[in-house]
Design a protein around this motif. Structure first.
Motif, PDB file in Angstrom:
ATOM      1  N   ARG A 176       0.814  -1.206   0.000  1.00 39.57           N
ATOM      2  CA  ARG A 176       0.000   0.000   0.000  1.00 39.57           C
ATOM      3  C   ARG A 176       0.845   1.253   0.000  1.00 39.57           C
ATOM      4  O   ARG A 176       0.481   2.227  -0.635  1.00 39.57           O
ATOM      5  CB  ARG A 176      -0.895   0.014   1.235  1.00 39.57           C
ATOM      6  N   ILE A 177       1.910   1.262   0.738  1.00 36.48           N
ATOM      7  CA  ILE A 177       2.709   2.477   0.872  1.00 36.48           C
ATOM      8  C   ILE A 177       3.446   2.808  -0.412  1.00 36.48           C
ATOM      9  O   ILE A 177       3.516   3.965  -0.819  1.00 36.48           O
ATOM     10  CB  ILE A 177       3.676   2.355   2.063  1.00 36.48           C
ATOM     11  N   ALA A 210       2.903   1.356  -3.572  1.00 45.37           N
ATOM     12  CA  ALA A 210       2.248   0.917  -4.804  1.00 45.37           C
ATOM     13  C   ALA A 210       1.862   2.037  -5.757  1.00 45.37           C
ATOM     14  O   ALA A 210       1.878   1.848  -6.964  1.00 45.37           O
ATOM     15  CB  ALA A 210       1.009   0.093  -4.464  1.00 45.37           C
ATOM     16  N   THR A 211       1.513   3.191  -5.254  1.00 51.53           N
ATOM     17  CA  THR A 211       1.027   4.262  -6.128  1.00 51.53           C
ATOM     18  C   THR A 211       1.603   5.606  -5.701  1.00 51.53           C
ATOM     19  O   THR A 211       2.131   5.757  -4.609  1.00 51.53           O
ATOM     20  CB  THR A 211      -0.514   4.373  -6.077  1.00 51.53           C
ATOM     21  N   ARG A 258       3.183   8.807   3.135  1.00 48.09           N
ATOM     22  CA  ARG A 258       2.556   7.610   3.720  1.00 48.09           C
ATOM     23  C   ARG A 258       3.476   6.950   4.744  1.00 48.09           C
ATOM     24  O   ARG A 258       3.020   6.472   5.786  1.00 48.09           O
ATOM     25  CB  ARG A 258       2.148   6.631   2.618  1.00 48.09           C
TER      26      ARG A 258
END
Length: 121
Positions: free
Chosen positions: A1-2, A4-5, A14
């Motif tokens: 999550r941190i 990935a984008t 993040r």
């Protein structure tokens, strides 16, 4: 999550926002990332994302092209100076911040070479 984008700045935000028992780990990760060349950080993030759509041979070609382009710049040699020559661990990156990195500079690392240049054996 941190990771990935988003941009390098968004990833760092993040990491900084993590709370709880894992916050120290993520804080150290953010500090380590911030210690690197801002230009290289943006190049690497773009490279990782580009590699998703490439086969192995094209990834190696891209890696080689990027490495060749990095060797024509300032930050690689400044990092070597700070780590190995003077050992002051205080590199003076150009540019010094993520905000100062020009998108054209990053994109220049991804331009295919003229035919015949940088051929892999």
């Amino acid at each position: 999550r941190i990771f990935a984008t988003g941009t390098v700045d968004a990833i760092l935000a993040r990491l900084d926002a993590v709370e709880g028992q894992h916050a120290p780990f993520f804080g150290r990760a953010a500090d380590a990332i911030r210690s690197k060349s801002p230009t290289s950080l943006k190049i690497v993030l773009r490279q990782i994302r580009a590699a998703r759509a490439l086969d192995f041979d094209d990834c190696i070609r891209l890696d080689y092209r990027i490495a060749h382009q990095i060797l024509t710049g300032h930050d690689f040699y400044e990092g070597v100076r700070a780590a190995l020559v003077d050992k002051d661990r205080n590199p003076r990156w150009r540019p010094a911040t993520l905000a100062e990195v020009d998108a054209r500079t990053v994109e220049a690392h991804f331009v295919p070479p003229a035919e015949g240049d940088l051929e892999l054996c």
